[in-house]
Scaffold this active site. Structure first.
Site, PDB file in Angstrom:
ATOM      1  N   LYS A  61      51.158  76.710 -15.067  1.00 50.92           N
ATOM      2  CA  LYS A  61      51.786  77.882 -14.666  1.00 50.92           C
ATOM      3  C   LYS A  61      51.319  77.840 -13.474  1.00 50.92           C
ATOM      4  O   LYS A  61      51.014  77.377 -13.363  1.00 50.92           O
ATOM      5  CB  LYS A  61      51.359  78.376 -15.792  1.00 50.92           C
ATOM      6  CG  LYS A  61      51.917  78.454 -16.791  1.00 50.92           C
ATOM      7  CD  LYS A  61      52.244  79.461 -17.593  1.00 50.92           C
ATOM      8  CE  LYS A  61      52.195  79.976 -19.023  1.00 50.92           C
ATOM      9  NZ  LYS A  61      53.644  79.880 -19.190  1.00 50.92           N
ATOM     10  N   ARG A  70      54.682  76.352 -29.537  1.00 47.01           N
ATOM     11  CA  ARG A  70      55.622  76.170 -31.297  1.00 47.01           C
ATOM     12  C   ARG A  70      54.057  75.252 -31.568  1.00 47.01           C
ATOM     13  O   ARG A  70      54.470  75.401 -32.941  1.00 47.01           O
ATOM     14  CB  ARG A  70      56.925  75.211 -30.052  1.00 47.01           C
ATOM     15  CG  ARG A  70      55.983  74.269 -29.824  1.00 47.01           C
ATOM     16  CD  ARG A  70      58.238  74.644 -28.829  1.00 47.01           C
ATOM     17  NE  ARG A  70      58.684  75.473 -28.412  1.00 47.01           N
ATOM     18  CZ  ARG A  70      59.245  75.544 -27.351  1.00 47.01           C
ATOM     19  NH1 ARG A  70      60.295  75.162 -27.285  1.00 47.01           N
ATOM     20  NH2 ARG A  70      59.743  76.674 -26.850  1.00 47.01           N
TER      21      ARG A  70
HETATM   22  N1  BES Z   1      53.623  82.171 -23.970  1.00 49.31           N
HETATM   23  C1  BES Z   1      54.485  82.047 -22.790  1.00 49.31           C
HETATM   24  C2  BES Z   1      55.795  82.429 -23.387  1.00 49.31           C
HETATM   25  C3  BES Z   1      55.719  84.005 -22.634  1.00 49.31           C
HETATM   26  C4  BES Z   1      56.118  83.847 -21.156  1.00 49.31           C
HETATM   27  C5  BES Z   1      55.067  85.188 -22.813  1.00 49.31           C
HETATM   28  C6  BES Z   1      56.401  84.860 -20.051  1.00 49.31           C
HETATM   29  C7  BES Z   1      54.809  85.457 -22.207  1.00 49.31           C
HETATM   30  C8  BES Z   1      55.582  85.693 -20.540  1.00 49.31           C
HETATM   31  C9  BES Z   1      54.712  80.493 -23.531  1.00 49.31           C
HETATM   32  O1  BES Z   1      53.418  79.891 -24.131  1.00 49.31           O
HETATM   33  C10 BES Z   1      55.523  78.933 -22.363  1.00 49.31           C
HETATM   34  O2  BES Z   1      54.685  79.077 -21.639  1.00 49.31           O
HETATM   35  N2  BES Z   1      56.607  79.370 -22.875  1.00 49.31           N
HETATM   36  C11 BES Z   1      57.136  78.513 -22.089  1.00 49.31           C
HETATM   37  C12 BES Z   1      58.321  77.391 -23.131  1.00 49.31           C
HETATM   38  C13 BES Z   1      58.956  76.235 -22.072  1.00 49.31           C
HETATM   39  C14 BES Z   1      57.838  74.793 -21.986  1.00 49.31           C
HETATM   40  C15 BES Z   1      60.349  75.246 -23.108  1.00 49.31           C
HETATM   41  C16 BES Z   1      58.358  79.148 -21.053  1.00 49.31           C
HETATM   42  O3  BES Z   1      58.894  79.709 -21.481  1.00 49.31           O
HETATM   43  O4  BES Z   1      58.702  79.100 -20.063  1.00 49.31           O
HETATM   44 MN    MN Z   2      53.157  78.201 -23.176  1.00 49.26          MN
END
Ligand code: BES
Ligand code: MN
Ligand code: ZN
Length: 498
Positions: free
Chosen positions: A279, A353
């Site tokens: 990230k 997931r």
């Molecule tokens: N934990 C994150 C989702 C999240 C993002 C929660 C911001 C709270 C605030 C999750 O694991 C994630 O990184 N999701 C990705 C999914 C994508 C790679 C399909 C996302 O939301 O960008």
């Molecule tokens: Mn994630």
């Protein structure tokens, strides 16, 4: 939380105390028992304040008054409730929180609140909502602050007054329920607010251990190797990127009882760096909250045990960090899940997931009447619904309706998103059964569609709490930071089961 409550029989206008807490609608015509009695004992002083416009009774307006011997109470705090016609339990929770924060911040340590006499709600419901609003409103997370600790203010004691034995019985019941639920929400908030170097998968397992010991529940904690041997290739893949040991936690309440079985699954990523699909560093500190689903499950299980819900509950928490270590899983990897289905990893940041799909497949062995999962699953859900609303998706209208009913009662807002077959096209893979990522567009739903492939025909609802799990701007009874969202929602649904 150190604040104590007690229940007494007595009358507000006769009761000696540091502070008497009274609530008022925006017109003195709408006043009921306690405030009227206090007003007449005080020779109409409160009505005169209203008449002169010094106190208007607007929602959340607080006015502290010194009685100067006119009443046995040293002070009176008037708190506004706004229009009587718009009053409901949610406004009431908010007003109770405002009053609580006002008392705390004034440095007053004790207060007395006469429950009866300003609304038609029964005393147990009023008390439960009052205690909930107040305890959640005055929540503070200062465990790691070492400087100026003497400036931290806390209320020591609240006394709830009833006018008869029947009334105090109702008040006691409402107090107990409200306190048990609020304490569980605050425990969940502590876990969410806790930093990831403290709130590790092991700490979640320890917490589950404490809860299981206190209430005689069964607990099983699988190590990553054991989970992998059982076939949980997706959970294990995520866990291997970190040196911090992952834990697959299974907590069971009423194991051998003949009640309906409900499985609660909570995403327990104690820190989500994104893994190899790292990230951006800005804002990454928030990703300590990626175990909010797990925290809510622990809270809800604790309440279920304390209030002895006639249900068999299984709480499943796949807990791990998501880090880019040398053994981390990589984009392009193919994982074999517990269900037997294979997944091509496109992004290691779609780890939620992956840990959940093994937990969902594991939950099938309990042949439950329902499965609910709570997860901070997608940023896309926050884009779709904003900060205050959870997205709900599922395969069973009746179960979705139960969640919506609980949502209406608790004001933990949810909104349905569709899981139409078309969405599955985004997850088609050339090398495996599916990919773990689709498009950005429709991201929350695609996450839901992915999970739906692991619950077979069991009624299931997925609750994406990415928005409300952590808020930047405080709400009346929710300070900024971790909210403990999901605890009250699940508890309400379980209370109303059948
Ligand atoms: N934990 C994150 C989702 C999240 C993002 C929660 C911001 C709270 C605030 C999750 O694991 C994630 O990184 N999701 C990705 C999914 C994508 C790679 C399909 C996302 O939301 O960008
Ligand atoms: Mn994630
Ligand atoms: Zn995540």
């Amino acid at each position: 939380m150190t604040m104590n409550f007690q229940v007494q029989e007595g009358r507000a206008e006769k009761y000696p105390c540091e502070l008497l807490l009274l609530f008022s609608f925006d017109s003195s015509e709408d006043w009921g028992g306690a405030i009227r009695a206090v007003d007449s004992e005080w020779k109409g002083f409160l009505t005169s304040l209203m008449k002169r416009g010094d106190f208007k009774g607007e929602l959340h307006q607080c006015q502290l008054l010194y009685t100067q011997g006119a009443l046995p109470a040293r002070r009176v705090l008037l708190t506004g409730l706004g229009k009587r016609s718009e009053f409901d339990l949610e406004k009431w929770r908010g007003a109770s929180a405002k009053a609580g924060k006002y008392i705390r911040d004034s440095g007053v340590k004790q207060f007395v609140f006469p429950v009866k006499g300003f609304s038609d709600f029964p005393e147990d419901q009023l008390t439960e909502a009052f205690v909930t609003g107040l305890l959640l409103g005055i929540y503070q997370f200062n465990e790691h602050k070492t400087l100026e600790r003497d400036k931290i203010k806390e209320i020591d004691e609240g006394t709830l007054l009833g006018e008869s034995a029947d009334e105090t019985t109702l008040i006691r019941n409402g107090l107990r329920t409200g306190r048990v639920i609020s304490e569980a929400v605050c425990m969940a908030r502590d876990l969410v607010n806790g930093p990831s170097n403290k709130v590790t998968p092991s700490l979640l397992a320890e917490k589950a251990g404490k809860i299981s010991k206190e209430h005689g529940m069964e607990l099983q904690v699988l190590e990553v190797g054991q989970a992998e041997d059982m076939g949980m290739g997706a959970f294990a893949a995520v866990a291997k990127g970190s040196h911090e040991p992952g834990k697959f936690i299974v907590l069971e309440y009423n194991r051998d009882k003949e009640f309906d079985t409900i499985v609660l699954v909570g995403k327990g990523i104690t820190f989500d760096s994104g893994g190899i699909s790292l990230k951006p560093s800005e804002g990454m500190e928030r990703m300590k909250d990626d175990m909010s689903g797990a925290a809510a499950i622990l809270g809800a299980m604790e309440v279920a045990a304390k209030l002895q819900f006639p249900l068999r509950l299984v709480g499943i928490i796949p807990a791990t960090e998501n880090l880019p270590g040398g053994k981390a899983y990589k984009p392009g990897d193919v994982l074999k899940t517990l269900s037997g289905q294979t997944v091509e990893v496109i992004s290691t940041d779609a780890e939620g997931r992956l840990v959940l799909c093994d937990a969902l497949a594991y939950s099938l062995r309990y042949q439950p009447k329902a499965i609910l999962d709570l997860a901070t699953l997608t940023g896309a859900c926050v884009v779709a619904l904003g900060d205050y609303v959870s997205g709900i998706m599922g395969n069973d209208d009746a179960l979705l309706q139960r969640v919506e009913d609980a949502s209406a009662k608790t004001a933990e807002k949810v909104w349905r998103l569709p899981l139409w077959d078309e969405y599955f096209d985004y997850l088609k893979s050339d090398t495996a059964d599916f990919r773990n990522v689709g498009t950005r567009a429709g991201g929350a739903i695609i996450g839901g569609i992915f999970l739906s492939k692991f619950v077979e025909k069991i009624p299931w609802v997925h609750i994406d709490i990415a928005g409300p799990s952590n808020i930047e701007k405080e709400k009346p009874y929710t300070p900024k930071g971790g909210t403990g969202v999901g605890v009250r929602l699940l508890v309400q649904m379980l209370r109303d089961w059948k």
